[in-house]
Design a protein around this motif. Structure first.
Motif, PDB file in Angstrom:
ATOM      1  N   LEU A   1       7.661   1.113   8.420  1.00 50.04           N
ATOM      2  CA  LEU A   1       6.235   0.914   8.427  1.00 50.04           C
ATOM      3  C   LEU A   1       6.161  -0.204   7.224  1.00 50.04           C
ATOM      4  O   LEU A   1       4.848  -0.678   7.168  1.00 50.04           O
ATOM      5  CB  LEU A   1       5.737   2.176   7.403  1.00 50.04           C
ATOM      6  CG  LEU A   1       5.649   3.451   8.104  1.00 50.04           C
ATOM      7  CD1 LEU A   1       5.587   4.581   7.255  1.00 50.04           C
ATOM      8  CD2 LEU A   1       4.435   3.258   9.135  1.00 50.04           C
TER       9      LEU A   1
ATOM     10  N   ARG B   1       0.049  -7.836   9.235  1.00 48.22           N
ATOM     11  CA  ARG B   1      -1.164  -7.201   8.980  1.00 48.22           C
ATOM     12  C   ARG B   1      -1.785  -6.565  10.336  1.00 48.22           C
ATOM     13  O   ARG B   1      -2.114  -5.464  10.767  1.00 48.22           O
ATOM     14  CB  ARG B   1      -2.209  -7.756   8.289  1.00 48.22           C
ATOM     15  CG  ARG B   1      -1.538  -7.817   6.843  1.00 48.22           C
ATOM     16  CD  ARG B   1      -2.782  -8.213   5.779  1.00 48.22           C
ATOM     17  NE  ARG B   1      -2.288  -8.509   4.521  1.00 48.22           N
ATOM     18  CZ  ARG B   1      -1.891  -7.581   3.623  1.00 48.22           C
ATOM     19  NH1 ARG B   1      -2.314  -6.354   3.913  1.00 48.22           N
ATOM     20  NH2 ARG B   1      -1.603  -7.769   2.495  1.00 48.22           N
TER      21      ARG B   1
ATOM     22  N   ARG C   1       0.323  -4.087  11.719  1.00 47.83           N
ATOM     23  CA  ARG C   1       0.140  -2.672  11.135  1.00 47.83           C
ATOM     24  C   ARG C   1      -1.152  -2.007  11.657  1.00 47.83           C
ATOM     25  O   ARG C   1      -1.477  -0.785  11.592  1.00 47.83           O
ATOM     26  CB  ARG C   1      -0.182  -2.930   9.689  1.00 47.83           C
ATOM     27  CG  ARG C   1       1.378  -3.220   8.943  1.00 47.83           C
ATOM     28  CD  ARG C   1       0.993  -3.452   7.611  1.00 47.83           C
ATOM     29  NE  ARG C   1       2.507  -3.613   6.861  1.00 47.83           N
ATOM     30  CZ  ARG C   1       2.541  -3.553   5.775  1.00 47.83           C
ATOM     31  NH1 ARG C   1       1.551  -3.613   4.892  1.00 47.83           N
ATOM     32  NH2 ARG C   1       3.802  -3.946   5.240  1.00 47.83           N
ATOM     33  N   THR C   2      -2.263  -2.808  12.066  1.00 50.26           N
ATOM     34  CA  THR C   2      -3.491  -2.237  12.934  1.00 50.26           C
ATOM     35  C   THR C   2      -3.005  -1.522  14.138  1.00 50.26           C
ATOM     36  O   THR C   2      -3.915  -0.644  14.453  1.00 50.26           O
ATOM     37  CB  THR C   2      -4.542  -3.252  13.069  1.00 50.26           C
ATOM     38  OG1 THR C   2      -4.107  -4.152  14.002  1.00 50.26           O
ATOM     39  CG2 THR C   2      -4.951  -3.762  11.852  1.00 50.26           C
TER      40      THR C   2
ATOM     41  N   ILE D   1      -0.621   0.540  14.073  1.00 51.51           N
ATOM     42  CA  ILE D   1       0.351   1.550  13.782  1.00 51.51           C
ATOM     43  C   ILE D   1      -0.676   2.675  13.113  1.00 51.51           C
ATOM     44  O   ILE D   1      -1.517   2.434  12.522  1.00 51.51           O
ATOM     45  CB  ILE D   1       1.353   1.269  12.623  1.00 51.51           C
ATOM     46  CG1 ILE D   1       2.274   0.374  13.236  1.00 51.51           C
ATOM     47  CG2 ILE D   1       1.858   2.158  11.938  1.00 51.51           C
ATOM     48  CD1 ILE D   1       3.202  -0.297  12.200  1.00 51.51           C
TER      49      ILE D   1
ATOM     50  N   PHE E   1       1.074  10.977   6.750  1.00 52.35           N
ATOM     51  CA  PHE E   1       1.807  11.238   5.482  1.00 52.35           C
ATOM     52  C   PHE E   1       2.288  12.587   5.176  1.00 52.35           C
ATOM     53  O   PHE E   1       1.364  13.513   5.692  1.00 52.35           O
ATOM     54  CB  PHE E   1       1.057  10.431   4.489  1.00 52.35           C
ATOM     55  CG  PHE E   1       1.001   9.035   4.592  1.00 52.35           C
ATOM     56  CD1 PHE E   1       2.458   8.539   3.770  1.00 52.35           C
ATOM     57  CD2 PHE E   1       0.241   8.267   5.034  1.00 52.35           C
ATOM     58  CE1 PHE E   1       2.416   7.048   3.771  1.00 52.35           C
ATOM     59  CE2 PHE E   1       0.354   6.832   5.065  1.00 52.35           C
ATOM     60  CZ  PHE E   1       1.392   6.404   4.399  1.00 52.35           C
TER      61      PHE E   1
ATOM     62  N   PHE F   1     -11.519  -2.461  11.094  1.00 56.05           N
ATOM     63  CA  PHE F   1     -10.784  -3.138  11.979  1.00 56.05           C
ATOM     64  C   PHE F   1     -11.739  -3.613  13.399  1.00 56.05           C
ATOM     65  O   PHE F   1     -11.162  -4.237  14.372  1.00 56.05           O
ATOM     66  CB  PHE F   1      -9.360  -2.737  12.402  1.00 56.05           C
ATOM     67  CG  PHE F   1      -8.488  -2.787  11.269  1.00 56.05           C
ATOM     68  CD1 PHE F   1      -8.281  -3.867  10.624  1.00 56.05           C
ATOM     69  CD2 PHE F   1      -8.292  -1.661  10.839  1.00 56.05           C
ATOM     70  CE1 PHE F   1      -7.338  -4.169   9.388  1.00 56.05           C
ATOM     71  CE2 PHE F   1      -7.207  -1.493   9.367  1.00 56.05           C
ATOM     72  CZ  PHE F   1      -6.893  -2.682   8.863  1.00 56.05           C
TER      73      PHE F   1
ATOM     74  N   ALA G   1      -1.137   4.425   2.365  1.00 55.29           N
ATOM     75  CA  ALA G   1      -2.103   4.732   3.832  1.00 55.29           C
ATOM     76  C   ALA G   1      -2.820   3.279   4.247  1.00 55.29           C
ATOM     77  O   ALA G   1      -2.911   3.023   5.157  1.00 55.29           O
ATOM     78  CB  ALA G   1      -2.981   6.066   3.615  1.00 55.29           C
TER      79      ALA G   1
ATOM     80  N   GLU H   1      -1.935   0.286   3.235  1.00 57.35           N
ATOM     81  CA  GLU H   1      -1.195  -0.889   3.504  1.00 57.35           C
ATOM     82  C   GLU H   1      -0.509  -0.697   4.956  1.00 57.35           C
ATOM     83  O   GLU H   1      -0.625  -1.683   5.653  1.00 57.35           O
ATOM     84  CB  GLU H   1       0.041  -0.877   2.507  1.00 57.35           C
ATOM     85  CG  GLU H   1      -0.367  -1.386   1.065  1.00 57.35           C
ATOM     86  CD  GLU H   1      -0.500  -2.953   1.113  1.00 57.35           C
ATOM     87  OE1 GLU H   1       0.201  -3.595   2.082  1.00 57.35           O
ATOM     88  OE2 GLU H   1      -1.495  -3.450   0.545  1.00 57.35           O
ATOM     89  N   VAL H   2      -0.347   0.634   5.281  1.00 59.63           N
ATOM     90  CA  VAL H   2       0.230   0.927   6.483  1.00 59.63           C
ATOM     91  C   VAL H   2      -0.878   0.459   7.529  1.00 59.63           C
ATOM     92  O   VAL H   2      -0.625   0.299   8.685  1.00 59.63           O
ATOM     93  CB  VAL H   2       0.680   2.268   6.776  1.00 59.63           C
ATOM     94  CG1 VAL H   2       0.960   2.714   8.298  1.00 59.63           C
ATOM     95  CG2 VAL H   2       2.112   2.465   6.119  1.00 59.63           C
ATOM     96  N   MET H   3      -2.187   0.831   7.216  1.00 59.09           N
ATOM     97  CA  MET H   3      -3.151   0.469   8.220  1.00 59.09           C
ATOM     98  C   MET H   3      -3.580  -1.017   8.464  1.00 59.09           C
ATOM     99  O   MET H   3      -4.230  -1.421   9.184  1.00 59.09           O
ATOM    100  CB  MET H   3      -4.478   1.065   7.631  1.00 59.09           C
ATOM    101  CG  MET H   3      -4.730   2.693   8.080  1.00 59.09           C
ATOM    102  SD  MET H   3      -6.226   2.936   7.393  1.00 59.09           S
ATOM    103  CE  MET H   3      -5.802   4.678   7.008  1.00 59.09           C
ATOM    104  N   GLY H   4      -2.813  -1.951   7.572  1.00 59.78           N
ATOM    105  CA  GLY H   4      -3.120  -3.272   7.442  1.00 59.78           C
ATOM    106  C   GLY H   4      -4.266  -3.728   6.734  1.00 59.78           C
ATOM    107  O   GLY H   4      -4.539  -5.050   6.639  1.00 59.78           O
TER     108      GLY H   4
END
Lengths: 253, 248
Positions: free
Chosen positions: A48, A74, A77-78, A80, A84, A106, B121, B123-126
């Protein structure tokens, strides 16, 4: 497809991942299993980008993560979605706002389109009557479903789940497992699940990676895990009498 | 020990840089800023008003009680109250109090997000989580001088009421003193200090919350450490700014 090559990671001089290579296939539920402390969570967090491996490569459909520019990282990451272990829903937002969050961040979609998509995914995870509730007002199982809805709302290419059914009752756990499997097939995404729940292995494990002491000790399919003579896998997976009997019954067939 | 402090300061500076890169979408940021204005500014008005009014009153009474020489004019009560409130009490001591109120709120809310993986969460989303979490606080605290302005007004008002209704001075004398030898630059000095303190109030508690490790107990510890460091920074910057702006 996610390909990892010789990933190594240490903390405070202690090597946690000692060189792991594998491939997580698209359209399949890829499970990472192993005992506590085997390096599962560190591997997932390295995938991740939360942890930076000291060496090795992580390729997302040919894109080597460590070679990407910060903006490209970044951007990647969008693509992904992540579920959790504790759901990690935003406390101050309602269920609907939590799920809409990636879309608001986004996309340039208008309110109506965002609402339509949020309603669709909440319906997909069978949560139609919790839109205006706060995470603290819903059960653990519902929180997990909201987390899944948030993870898939922006149509990700990669879905990561960290212990998705920990702390849930058996019925809800199976429901969550099946939901993840259905979504993986429906959207043809690469799903990586970190678990130590053997029910999940039996229910949805299409590709299984077994870690032991920071190393890949075994990998294969659900069917292969019944026949394996790898002692580490046998000791871990068939530690309970129930699973021993399941294995014996399978082998007899 | 020294190396650890230098490392922390370096980390804090890197955090400041990170806050301003990769901005969150304006449509989202706008709502976050209004929420922070509500949480940090509006919610602080009550306690600031209460403390300022009564401390202003106490300053006036203490000054009056110490003016035992009949040759010292009574208008000094108004003068001393104005100077104490404008120069130090409102900008500096209200900021130290706010380091406790706002600071612990900021550290505990960001720290809880860290503990419950909400920052991961983001950060993982960007999302640039530092920009998302800290930038709205910095913008909201640009309104902090407004709070200090209210504190100044209520402090002097409290002094006037305590002085007049306590029988220590007359209204005319107090107002005469409050207007005497007024240097407009003192207001500029006070608000410049306030803006620097606002930046410290927004960023130091955020730093302690963002980089904390552990669980619920550590969130509490981080809030305490954050209060200590924010207060120390405010007092240090107060000294440096006073020397730079008024000392020469």
């Amino acid at each position: 497809m996610i390909e990892i090559k010789d990933i190594k990671k240490s903390f405070g001089g202690v090597m946690i991942l000692k060189g792991i290579s594998t491939v997580f296939e698209t359209g399949k539920t890829n499970l990472i299993i192993g005992q506590s402390g085997s390096g599962k969570t560190v591997l997932l967090k390295s995938l991740l980008g939360i942890h930076t491996p000291e060496s090795g490569k992580i390729c997302f459909d040919g894109r080597v993560y460590s070679e990407l520019e910060p903006d490209e990282k970044r951007e990647l990451r969008t693509e992904i979605g992540m579920v959790f272990q504790g759901s990690a829903l935003f406390d101050s937002m309602t269920v609907e706002e939590n799920v809409a969050f990636p879309l608001k961040m986004f996309t340039n979609d208008n309110k109506a389109k965002i609402k339509e998509r949020v309603d669709f995914v909440l319906e997909r995870v069978a949560l139609t009557d919790a839109h205006n509730k706060l995470p603290s007002q819903i059960s653990g199982g519902m929180q997990k479903r909201v987390a899944i809805a948030r993870a898939i709302v922006n149509k990700p290419k990669y879905l990561f789940c960290d212990e998705p059914n920990s702390g849930l009752d058996p019925n809800t756990a199976i429901l969550i497992d099946n939901l993840i499997k259905e979504i993986t097939e429906e959207y043809d995404i690469t799903t990586v699940i970190n678990t130590h729940d053997m029910n999940s292995v039996m229910e949805i494990g299409e590709r299984i990676l077994f870690l032991k002491d920071g190393l890949k000790a075994w990998e294969g399919t659900k069917e292969e895990i019944f026949r394996t003579d790898n002692q580490a896998v046998v000791d871990f997976v068939y530690s309970s009498n129930l699973f021993k009997k399941v294995r014996e019954a399978y082998l007899k067939e | 020990m020294l190396i650890r402090y230098i490392t922390q300061i370096g980390r804090y500076c890197l955090m400041l840089r990170e806050i301003f890169i990769k901005q969150t979408k304006w449509s989202v940021m706008k709502k976050l800023i209004f929420k922070e204005i509500d949480d940090l500014i509006i919610d602080s008005l009550g306690i600031v008003a209460f403390i300022s009014f009564f401390v202003g009153g106490v300053v006036a009474i203490q000054t009056a009680l110490n003016l035992t020489n009949p040759l010292i004019p009574k208008y000094l009560i108004g003068f001393a109250t104005r100077q104490s409130v404008i120069l130090e009490f409102a900008p500096t001591f209200i900021s130290v109090i706010m380091a406790g109120k706002m600071g612990s709120f900021i550290t505990s809310s960001i720290g809880t997000m860290r503990v419950t993986e909400q920052i991961d969460a983001l950060e993982v989303m960007g999302v640039n989580s530092l920009n998302y979490l800290v930038f709205p606080k910095i913008i909201a605290l640009l309104l902090y001088p407004f709070v200090i302005g209210i504190s100044m007004f209520l402090g002097i008002l409290g002094g006037w009421m305590a002085g007049v209704y306590g029988g220590f001075t007359s209204s005319a004398e107090f107002i005469n003193g409050a207007q005497m030898d007024f240097i407009p630059f003192h207001i500029v000095y006070a608000f410049l200090k306030t803006l620097i303190f606002a930046m410290l109030l927004a960023t130091i508690p955020s730093f302690h919350g963002y980089y904390m490790k552990g669980g619920a107990l550590e969130v509490g510890k981080a809030s305490t450490v954050s209060f200590v460091w924010t207060s120390v920074s405010i007092i240090l910057f107060n000294y440096i700014l006073t020397q730079l702006l008024l000392g020469s």
